[in-house]
Design an enzyme around this catalytic site. Structure first.
Site, PDB file in Angstrom:
ATOM      1  N   ASP A 139       1.406   4.845   4.761  1.00  0.00           N
ATOM      2  CA  ASP A 139       1.539   6.255   3.700  1.00  0.00           C
ATOM      3  C   ASP A 139       1.097   5.698   2.234  1.00  0.00           C
ATOM      4  O   ASP A 139       1.525   4.593   2.018  1.00  0.00           O
ATOM      5  CB  ASP A 139       3.190   6.592   3.770  1.00  0.00           C
ATOM      6  CG  ASP A 139       3.466   7.879   3.046  1.00  0.00           C
ATOM      7  OD1 ASP A 139       2.229   8.665   3.062  1.00  0.00           O
ATOM      8  OD2 ASP A 139       4.445   8.328   2.964  1.00  0.00           O
TER       9      ASP A 139
ATOM     10  N   ASN B 147      -0.663  16.641  10.752  1.00  0.00           N
ATOM     11  CA  ASN B 147      -1.901  16.443   9.606  1.00  0.00           C
ATOM     12  C   ASN B 147      -2.957  17.380   9.582  1.00  0.00           C
ATOM     13  O   ASN B 147      -3.806  17.455   8.820  1.00  0.00           O
ATOM     14  CB  ASN B 147      -2.423  14.961   9.903  1.00  0.00           C
ATOM     15  CG  ASN B 147      -1.471  13.765   9.143  1.00  0.00           C
ATOM     16  OD1 ASN B 147      -1.502  12.541   9.658  1.00  0.00           O
ATOM     17  ND2 ASN B 147      -0.667  14.253   8.242  1.00  0.00           N
TER      18      ASN B 147
HETATM   19  C1  FPP Z   1      -1.474   8.454   4.795  1.00  0.00           C
HETATM   20  O1  FPP Z   1      -1.553   8.737   3.390  1.00  0.00           O
HETATM   21  C2  FPP Z   1      -2.625   8.151   5.648  1.00  0.00           C
HETATM   22  C3  FPP Z   1      -3.248   8.821   6.554  1.00  0.00           C
HETATM   23  C4  FPP Z   1      -2.713  10.191   7.126  1.00  0.00           C
HETATM   24  C5  FPP Z   1      -4.351   8.359   6.994  1.00  0.00           C
HETATM   25  C6  FPP Z   1      -4.386   7.067   7.719  1.00  0.00           C
HETATM   26  C7  FPP Z   1      -5.581   6.403   7.768  1.00  0.00           C
HETATM   27  C8  FPP Z   1      -6.233   5.337   7.456  1.00  0.00           C
HETATM   28  C9  FPP Z   1      -5.636   4.255   6.866  1.00  0.00           C
HETATM   29  C10 FPP Z   1      -7.469   5.085   7.920  1.00  0.00           C
HETATM   30  C11 FPP Z   1      -7.320   4.285   9.452  1.00  0.00           C
HETATM   31  C12 FPP Z   1      -8.545   4.217  10.191  1.00  0.00           C
HETATM   32  C13 FPP Z   1      -8.575   4.056  11.614  1.00  0.00           C
HETATM   33  C14 FPP Z   1      -9.799   3.916  12.215  1.00  0.00           C
HETATM   34  C15 FPP Z   1      -7.185   4.373  12.511  1.00  0.00           C
HETATM   35  P1  FPP Z   1      -1.418  10.093   2.713  1.00  0.00           P
HETATM   36  O2  FPP Z   1      -2.782  10.619   2.760  1.00  0.00           O
HETATM   37  O3  FPP Z   1      -0.473  10.730   3.454  1.00  0.00           O
HETATM   38  O4  FPP Z   1      -0.933   9.719   1.254  1.00  0.00           O
HETATM   39  P2  FPP Z   1      -0.194  10.334   0.250  1.00  0.00           P
HETATM   40  O5  FPP Z   1       1.253  10.693   0.937  1.00  0.00           O
HETATM   41  O6  FPP Z   1      -0.118   9.700  -1.003  1.00  0.00           O
HETATM   42  O7  FPP Z   1      -0.885  11.656   0.252  1.00  0.00           O
END
Ligand code: FPP
Length: 256
Positions: free
Chosen positions: A34, A82
């Site tokens: 996260d 998501n």
């Molecule tokens: C959460 O941060 C992250 C995600 C929803 C995406 C996770 C994906 C990756 C780390 C890339 C991985 C790649 C592969 C191939 C699996 P957020 O966007 O919710 O952050 P925020 O809470 O600060 O908005």
């Protein structure tokens, strides 16, 4: 110096490889990644840059886990919720998944990692789905660490799916209601062939489970990291393992 010691050279002041007991490592480490968006916006960047940076953090966590000898590493990449994000962000994530998987396949060969997907791939764009399917089949013979990526995953939906499957077996006379137990439910979850997580890591300081592995984490130790996911690295993984090893796991019993 062993490969592991080399990998964990240049330790920061507060943590070193020697701080963890390599004979008592968690078998399955699971991660709620996260904070990509906040990492990017705090730098004046587009959220997409946070996801791109998050891939580097995931690669480091995979490599570190392989070196340490962890059996299973799982990570929450995309939840059933998501899809509510902007189309631009969802499209970018789907493209990034496919691109990253292709780019990282050599790492999976080199490290003998087997890819598993937890979740329903059928809703994904064709190219992303096919890339994941390719990754699963290409690595199916690998005998090292399992990397289980939760993609289009929601724990409640997973439990509904398992319940329907079991109800179907009962309706067909293939399963006795009395035979439904914790084991049979576990065997109908996406994680059927995996041990339950021993250690659950969530980054960015949030104290939520976000519909992630609710059944499987019944007795997992939880480590909340204050780092945003793109800042997560092999050292924070060691800190999480050190914290895990300091816990007294009783599984509802009392200390012997
Ligand atoms: C959460 O941060 C992250 C995600 C929803 C995406 C996770 C994906 C990756 C780390 C890339 C991985 C790649 C592969 C191939 C699996 P957020 O966007 O919710 O952050 P925020 O809470 O600060 O908005």
């Amino acid at each position: 110096m062993s490969e592991l010691e080399l990998f964990y050279a240049d330790a920061p002041a507060d943590i070193a490889l020697a701080d963890v007991d390599l004979s008592r490592l968690p078998r399955h480490i699971s991660m709620i990644m996260d904070g990509n968006g906040r990492w990017a916006t705090s730098r004046g960047l587009d959220r997409s840059k946070g996801h791109v940076a998050g891939i580097d953090a995931l690669r480091d966590a995979i490599t570190a886990s392989v070196r340490l000898g962890i059996d299973v590493l799982s990570a929450y990449a995309f939840s059933t919720e998501n899809w509510k994000r902007s189309k631009v962000e969802v499209d970018l994530l789907m493209k990034l998944f496919a691109k990253t998987l292709v780019a990282e396949l050599p790492l999976f060969y080199q490290e003998n990692v087997r890819l598993e997907i937890l979740g329903d791939l059928s809703d994904l764009p064709k190219k992303t789905r096919e890339t994941f399917e390719y990754g699963i089949s290409e690595t199916s013979g690998h005998t090292g660490m399992v990397l289980a990526l939760a993609v289009n995953y929601g724990s409640r939906r997973e439990i509904v799916r398992a319940t329907r499957e079991l109800a179907g077996l009962v309706a067909q006379g293939e399963l006795d209601i009395e035979a439904i137990d914790e084991e049979s439910i576990s065997s109908h979850l996406y994680t059927a062939d995996l041990p339950d997580p021993d250690l659950l890591i969530r980054t960015s300081g949030e104290l939520r489970l976000s519909n992630y592995l609710l059944w499987q984490i019944a007795y997992s130790e939880i480590y909340v990291s204050q780092l945003l996911w793109p800042d997560f690295d092999r050292w924070e993984l060691l800190r999480a393992i050190r914290a895990y090893q300091a816990r007294d796991r009783r599984f509802g019993g009392v200390k012997a």
